[in-house]
Structure formats: C-alpha cells, structure tokens
Motif scaffolding. Sequence first.
Motif, PDB file in Angstrom:
ATOM      1  N   THR A  82       0.846  -1.343  -0.033  1.00  0.00           N
ATOM      2  CA  THR A  82       0.038  -0.038  -0.097  1.00  0.00           C
ATOM      3  C   THR A  82       0.930   1.286  -0.022  1.00  0.00           C
ATOM      4  OG1 THR A  82      -1.897  -1.075   1.288  1.00  0.00           O
ATOM      5  CG2 THR A  82      -1.938   1.106   0.987  1.00  0.00           C
ATOM      6  N   VAL A  83       2.073   1.271   0.854  1.00  0.00           N
ATOM      7  CA  VAL A  83       2.712   2.417   0.874  1.00  0.00           C
ATOM      8  C   VAL A  83       3.994   2.578  -0.254  1.00  0.00           C
ATOM      9  CG1 VAL A  83       4.563   3.551   2.422  1.00  0.00           C
ATOM     10  CG2 VAL A  83       2.516   2.719   3.468  1.00  0.00           C
ATOM     11  N   GLY A  84       4.353   1.096  -0.703  1.00  0.00           N
ATOM     12  CA  GLY A  84       5.337   1.068  -1.706  1.00  0.00           C
ATOM     13  C   GLY A  84       6.855   1.047  -0.934  1.00  0.00           C
ATOM     14  N   ASN A  85       7.837   1.170  -1.713  1.00  0.00           N
ATOM     15  CA  ASN A  85       9.187   1.215  -1.418  1.00  0.00           C
ATOM     16  C   ASN A  85       9.478   2.495  -0.516  1.00  0.00           C
ATOM     17  OD1 ASN A  85      10.428  -1.196  -2.435  1.00  0.00           O
ATOM     18  ND2 ASN A  85       9.836  -0.220  -4.417  1.00  0.00           N
ATOM     19  N   THR A  86      10.413   2.197   0.670  1.00  0.00           N
ATOM     20  CA  THR A  86      10.589   3.311   1.310  1.00  0.00           C
ATOM     21  C   THR A  86      12.133   3.408   1.491  1.00  0.00           C
ATOM     22  OG1 THR A  86       8.473   3.234   2.738  1.00  0.00           O
ATOM     23  CG2 THR A  86      10.491   4.114   3.887  1.00  0.00           C
ATOM     24  N   VAL A  87      12.755   4.625   1.681  1.00  0.00           N
ATOM     25  CA  VAL A  87      14.106   4.825   1.876  1.00  0.00           C
ATOM     26  C   VAL A  87      14.209   5.885   2.875  1.00  0.00           C
ATOM     27  CG1 VAL A  87      16.224   5.742   1.071  1.00  0.00           C
ATOM     28  CG2 VAL A  87      14.853   4.481  -0.710  1.00  0.00           C
ATOM     29  N   VAL A  88      15.079   5.432   3.975  1.00  0.00           N
ATOM     30  CA  VAL A  88      15.497   6.011   5.166  1.00  0.00           C
ATOM     31  C   VAL A  88      17.066   6.564   5.309  1.00  0.00           C
ATOM     32  CG1 VAL A  88      15.184   6.134   7.800  1.00  0.00           C
ATOM     33  CG2 VAL A  88      13.738   5.108   6.465  1.00  0.00           C
ATOM     34  N   TYR A  92      19.359  13.285  12.927  1.00  0.00           N
ATOM     35  CA  TYR A  92      18.263  13.451  12.140  1.00  0.00           C
ATOM     36  C   TYR A  92      18.020  12.345  11.076  1.00  0.00           C
ATOM     37  CZ  TYR A  92      18.287  18.113  14.048  1.00  0.00           C
ATOM     38  OH  TYR A  92      18.062  19.079  15.000  1.00  0.00           O
ATOM     39  N   PHE A  93      16.891  11.957  10.732  1.00  0.00           N
ATOM     40  CA  PHE A  93      16.672  11.243   9.456  1.00  0.00           C
ATOM     41  C   PHE A  93      15.549  11.604   8.844  1.00  0.00           C
ATOM     42  CE2 PHE A  93      18.454   8.803  13.369  1.00  0.00           C
ATOM     43  CZ  PHE A  93      18.694   7.748  12.871  1.00  0.00           C
ATOM     44  N   THR A  94      15.840  11.260   7.362  1.00  0.00           N
ATOM     45  CA  THR A  94      14.733  11.667   6.657  1.00  0.00           C
ATOM     46  C   THR A  94      14.003  10.443   5.861  1.00  0.00           C
ATOM     47  OG1 THR A  94      16.293  12.066   4.644  1.00  0.00           O
ATOM     48  CG2 THR A  94      15.582  14.135   5.848  1.00  0.00           C
ATOM     49  N   VAL A  95      12.699  10.282   5.676  1.00  0.00           N
ATOM     50  CA  VAL A  95      12.159   9.281   5.253  1.00  0.00           C
ATOM     51  C   VAL A  95      11.230   9.461   3.969  1.00  0.00           C
ATOM     52  CG1 VAL A  95      10.379   7.436   5.913  1.00  0.00           C
ATOM     53  CG2 VAL A  95      11.921   8.276   7.663  1.00  0.00           C
ATOM     54  N   TYR A  96      11.399   8.619   2.901  1.00  0.00           N
ATOM     55  CA  TYR A  96      10.912   8.933   1.463  1.00  0.00           C
ATOM     56  C   TYR A  96      10.032   7.721   1.248  1.00  0.00           C
ATOM     57  CZ  TYR A  96      14.980  11.899   1.748  1.00  0.00           C
ATOM     58  OH  TYR A  96      15.759  12.888   2.012  1.00  0.00           O
ATOM     59  N   SER A  97       8.728   7.485   1.303  1.00  0.00           N
ATOM     60  CA  SER A  97       8.017   6.389   1.104  1.00  0.00           C
ATOM     61  C   SER A  97       6.920   6.685  -0.068  1.00  0.00           C
ATOM     62  CB  SER A  97       7.058   6.372   2.273  1.00  0.00           C
ATOM     63  OG  SER A  97       7.802   5.945   3.333  1.00  0.00           O
ATOM     64  N   GLY A  98       6.873   5.759  -0.928  1.00  0.00           N
ATOM     65  CA  GLY A  98       5.802   5.749  -1.989  1.00  0.00           C
ATOM     66  C   GLY A  98       6.560   5.722  -3.172  1.00  0.00           C
ATOM     67  N   MET A  99       7.743   5.048  -3.544  1.00  0.00           N
ATOM     68  CA  MET A  99       8.402   4.806  -4.780  1.00  0.00           C
ATOM     69  C   MET A  99       8.168   3.321  -5.048  1.00  0.00           C
ATOM     70  SD  MET A  99      11.870   6.605  -3.926  1.00  0.00           S
ATOM     71  CE  MET A  99      12.167   6.195  -2.046  1.00  0.00           C
ATOM     72  N   LYS A 100       8.137   3.154  -6.571  1.00  0.00           N
ATOM     73  CA  LYS A 100       7.888   1.926  -7.302  1.00  0.00           C
ATOM     74  C   LYS A 100       9.269   1.264  -7.494  1.00  0.00           C
ATOM     75  CE  LYS A 100       7.411   3.795 -11.879  1.00  0.00           C
ATOM     76  NZ  LYS A 100       6.607   4.123 -13.230  1.00  0.00           N
ATOM     77  N   ASP A 101      10.311   2.317  -7.821  1.00  0.00           N
ATOM     78  CA  ASP A 101      11.528   1.636  -7.923  1.00  0.00           C
ATOM     79  C   ASP A 101      12.377   2.362  -7.097  1.00  0.00           C
ATOM     80  OD1 ASP A 101      10.980  -0.044 -10.312  1.00  0.00           O
ATOM     81  OD2 ASP A 101      10.877   1.992 -11.380  1.00  0.00           O
ATOM     82  N   VAL A 102      13.711   1.964  -6.679  1.00  0.00           N
ATOM     83  CA  VAL A 102      14.486   2.469  -5.893  1.00  0.00           C
ATOM     84  C   VAL A 102      15.907   2.347  -6.449  1.00  0.00           C
ATOM     85  CG1 VAL A 102      15.855   2.368  -3.439  1.00  0.00           C
ATOM     86  CG2 VAL A 102      13.186   2.000  -3.682  1.00  0.00           C
ATOM     87  N   PHE A 103      16.907   3.563  -6.421  1.00  0.00           N
ATOM     88  CA  PHE A 103      18.147   3.294  -7.049  1.00  0.00           C
ATOM     89  C   PHE A 103      19.246   3.239  -6.243  1.00  0.00           C
ATOM     90  CE2 PHE A 103      15.732   6.646 -10.114  1.00  0.00           C
ATOM     91  CZ  PHE A 103      14.923   5.670 -10.581  1.00  0.00           C
ATOM     92  N   VAL A 104      18.985   3.216  -4.757  1.00  0.00           N
ATOM     93  CA  VAL A 104      20.002   3.225  -3.878  1.00  0.00           C
ATOM     94  C   VAL A 104      19.916   1.961  -2.965  1.00  0.00           C
ATOM     95  CG1 VAL A 104      20.445   5.857  -3.702  1.00  0.00           C
ATOM     96  CG2 VAL A 104      18.647   4.661  -2.293  1.00  0.00           C
ATOM     97  N   LYS A 105      20.949   1.595  -2.230  1.00  0.00           N
ATOM     98  CA  LYS A 105      20.970   0.440  -1.381  1.00  0.00           C
ATOM     99  C   LYS A 105      21.351   0.920   0.011  1.00  0.00           C
ATOM    100  CE  LYS A 105      25.400  -0.801  -3.150  1.00  0.00           C
ATOM    101  NZ  LYS A 105      26.360  -1.951  -3.645  1.00  0.00           N
ATOM    102  N   THR A 106      21.044  -0.038   0.933  1.00  0.00           N
ATOM    103  CA  THR A 106      21.409   0.266   2.456  1.00  0.00           C
ATOM    104  C   THR A 106      23.068   0.428   2.549  1.00  0.00           C
ATOM    105  OG1 THR A 106      19.691  -1.127   3.076  1.00  0.00           O
ATOM    106  CG2 THR A 106      21.113  -0.730   4.689  1.00  0.00           C
ATOM    107  N   GLY A 107      23.445   1.467   3.176  1.00  0.00           N
ATOM    108  CA  GLY A 107      24.663   1.635   3.479  1.00  0.00           C
ATOM    109  C   GLY A 107      25.455   2.717   2.641  1.00  0.00           C
ATOM    110  N   GLN A 108      24.833   2.677   1.501  1.00  0.00           N
ATOM    111  CA  GLN A 108      25.045   3.727   0.434  1.00  0.00           C
ATOM    112  C   GLN A 108      25.153   5.239   0.860  1.00  0.00           C
ATOM    113  OE1 GLN A 108      23.483   3.381  -3.142  1.00  0.00           O
ATOM    114  NE2 GLN A 108      24.064   5.368  -4.139  1.00  0.00           N
ATOM    115  N   SER A 142      -0.077  10.125  -7.741  1.00  0.00           N
ATOM    116  CA  SER A 142       1.190  10.064  -7.366  1.00  0.00           C
ATOM    117  C   SER A 142       1.980  10.743  -6.175  1.00  0.00           C
ATOM    118  CB  SER A 142       2.358  10.475  -8.709  1.00  0.00           C
ATOM    119  OG  SER A 142       1.641   9.850  -9.884  1.00  0.00           O
ATOM    120  N   GLU A 143       2.123  10.162  -5.261  1.00  0.00           N
ATOM    121  CA  GLU A 143       2.405  10.992  -3.853  1.00  0.00           C
ATOM    122  C   GLU A 143       3.246  10.409  -3.183  1.00  0.00           C
ATOM    123  OE1 GLU A 143      -1.231  12.910  -1.270  1.00  0.00           O
ATOM    124  OE2 GLU A 143      -1.102  10.687  -1.236  1.00  0.00           O
ATOM    125  N   LEU A 144       4.185  11.221  -2.540  1.00  0.00           N
ATOM    126  CA  LEU A 144       5.218  10.777  -1.717  1.00  0.00           C
ATOM    127  C   LEU A 144       5.012  11.212  -0.526  1.00  0.00           C
ATOM    128  CD1 LEU A 144       8.461  10.137  -1.470  1.00  0.00           C
ATOM    129  CD2 LEU A 144       9.048  12.412  -1.328  1.00  0.00           C
TER     130      LEU A 144
END
Length: 396
Positions: free
Chosen positions: A327-333, A339-355, A374-376
């Motif tokens: 329902t939410v889609g892909n999330t990147v933290v 501080y942390f920024t959270v980006y949720s609602g992606m169909k494709d992700v271009f980055v990986k953990t630790g990058q 289309s909503e983030l």
Amino acid sequence: MSVSKSLFGVFFLLVISVSVSFAQKSKAQLQQEKQENLRKIKEAEKILAETAGKKQNTLGQLNALNQRIKTQEDLIGSIRKEINLLNEEIEENNQIIASLEEDLQKLKKEYAAMVYAAHKANQGFNKLTFIFSAGSFNQFLMRLKYMEQYSDARKTQAEQIVKVQETLVTQITLIESKMSEKNILLAEQLQESKSLTQLKANQNQLVKNLQQQENKLKKDLEERREAVAKLDKVINDLIKEEMERARLAEKKDSEASVKLSNEFADNKSRLPWPVSGFISQKFGMQNHPVLKGIVINSTGVNIQTKENEKVKSIFAGEVRIVAFIPTVGNTVVINHGDYFTVYSGMKDVFVKTGQKVTTGQELGQIMTNKDGVSELKFEVRKNVTALDPQQWLNRN
C-alpha cells in the motif's frame, strides 16, 4: 515664482521620481510573483489531469483541485496587488500633474508681470540714459548689474516655463500608459475570477460525489493506517538501533555524526524539496478532507506530484534502510547524524542500504496508485521525534 522656489519644485519632482523608481522595483517583484503562480498553475493542471484521467472521483483528485484553486487565488491576489500599485502610481502622477499645472500658471503669470513691467518702464525711459545718469561710478556699476540681472531673470523664467511644460507632457503620457496597463490587468483579473468560480463549482461537485463513497473511503483509510503503522514500526526500530550504535561508536565517528547533525540543523527552512508538487496532507492532527468526524494524525507530509517523478535526497547522508510496505510502496530512510529523512511511495529504488548519498541525488521513482495519484510520504525526524517537514523545506 522666485528662482529658489522653482529649484525647490525641481527638487520635489526628483524626490517623486525616486519614489516611483522604488515602486517599479515592487512592480517587478509582483510580476515575478505572478509568473511563479502561473508556473504553479501549470504544474497543478498537469497533476489534476493525471488524477482526473482515471474517470473516477478520488481524494487525490480533490487534493489536486484544491491546490489548483489555491494557485488560482494566489494569481488573482498577485494581479490585485499590481492593480493597487498602479492605483498608487496613478494617484501620485495626478498629484505631480496638478502641482506642475499650478507651477506653470504661476510662472506664466510672473513672466507676464515682468514683461509688462519692462514694457511700462521702457515707455519714455531709455536704458542707456538710466545707466549713464548715475551720480557716481559705483552707482553706474550697480545700475548696470541690475539691468543684467533683470534680463537674466526674464530668461530663466522663460526657460523654466518650457521645462515645466515638457515635464507636464511627459507625466500626462506616463499616466495614460498606466491607465492602459491598469485596464489590461482589470480584464485579466475578471477572466481569472471566472475561472476560479468554475473551479470552485467543480470542487463542490467532487466533494458531494466523494461523500457518497463513504464506505470505500473508510476502507481505504483503514488500509492506509495499517500500512503506515507498519512503516512507523520499521522506522522506529531502525532509529533505536542507530541511537544504540551511536552510543557505542568511537569518538571519531561520534564527532562526524555531531558535525553532520549540526549541518543539517543549520539548513532548516532552506532544504530542497524531495519532489516537485504540493503538500496534499500536512503534518500533525487534521480533519479528513471529506469524512466528517474523522481525524488524521500524520507523522510527515504527503507531497502530490507528477507521474514518474524522481525522488531526490534533501541532504547528504547514509542510506540506513530500503524497505517495501504494501500500500505504501518502497521506502528509503537516510541518516543525517541525529536526524533522519524518510521517503515513502516509490515504485523503483536507485540506492541501497549503507550507500552514501549527496544532496539532490536521485533515490527512486514515484509510484502511481490505482486511482492515478502520485504521492510521496515524506518525514523528518530527530531521533524518534517526528518534526514538521514544511519547517525544513524551502518556501517554494
């Protein structure tokens, strides 16, 4: 009118000219504001067209329509400000013209009096006789100087009349131009107001249609709440792990984390938007846009954008998690020290953990749901505390 008074009048006109030039700067700023509103209208139109293209009534369509109405109202406000500024300039020019006409009449009257006095004095009076009949050499020089000054005064008076007449013509031409400009803006305002009336009629009809879908809206809301709750748990667990890791970190790593935290905090209200678009759901407690009596508590903001829009990091940091929530889609933290920024609602992700990522780096591509929206979902947190993202993003 004496020469000193005429000079004062010229000085007054210069002061007025300076004030008009400052007004022109304000006018340029208003025109820039209007162009920015036109850009936002174009963007809102595109988003609205995508949501309306599904031929069904959705909250996303309502949000886009609400934004379209807001941008239309902002545009009308910009036009109104321009008209008010023109009214001030026109009034100022009217005052200048009235003052010039008054000065011109006084100058002509005084010049006529000088000519009449000179003519009367010349009747049976010879200038040379007057000069050479002086009783002494000093008196001779004084009479000669008097005649020169009198001649110069008449010449100056004539020149001032010409200058005032020329300035008067210029001001009349200027005010005619401003009146024409004002009429164009009034016509523009009328047209935009008609568009606003139609948009609000569409808004009222859309709200009525959505109210008839109460059961569906409640079901969608519950599904969304469950998905967001899962996402919040993932984020909170991650942040707690990060806090523990920071506590056990070596001094060097701790100093780097503090430096990054301070840099992030220093950029509050200046950070770039993760996607173009508009805020479709604000931070914190708020009423549901359609369902009465239902309150939504949002830990971030929703930014409605265009289809296939790229999502970008708002600040340098390290990707700490990439997760998929139904329902939410892909999330990147992304971690930025405390501080942390959270980006949720992606169909494709271009980055990986630790990058490691930089400001403006593309993280993924936005997902478009079954309703064509289309909503983030975007969040800013200081450790586990959710902050209002709008206070961190620049005022675009």
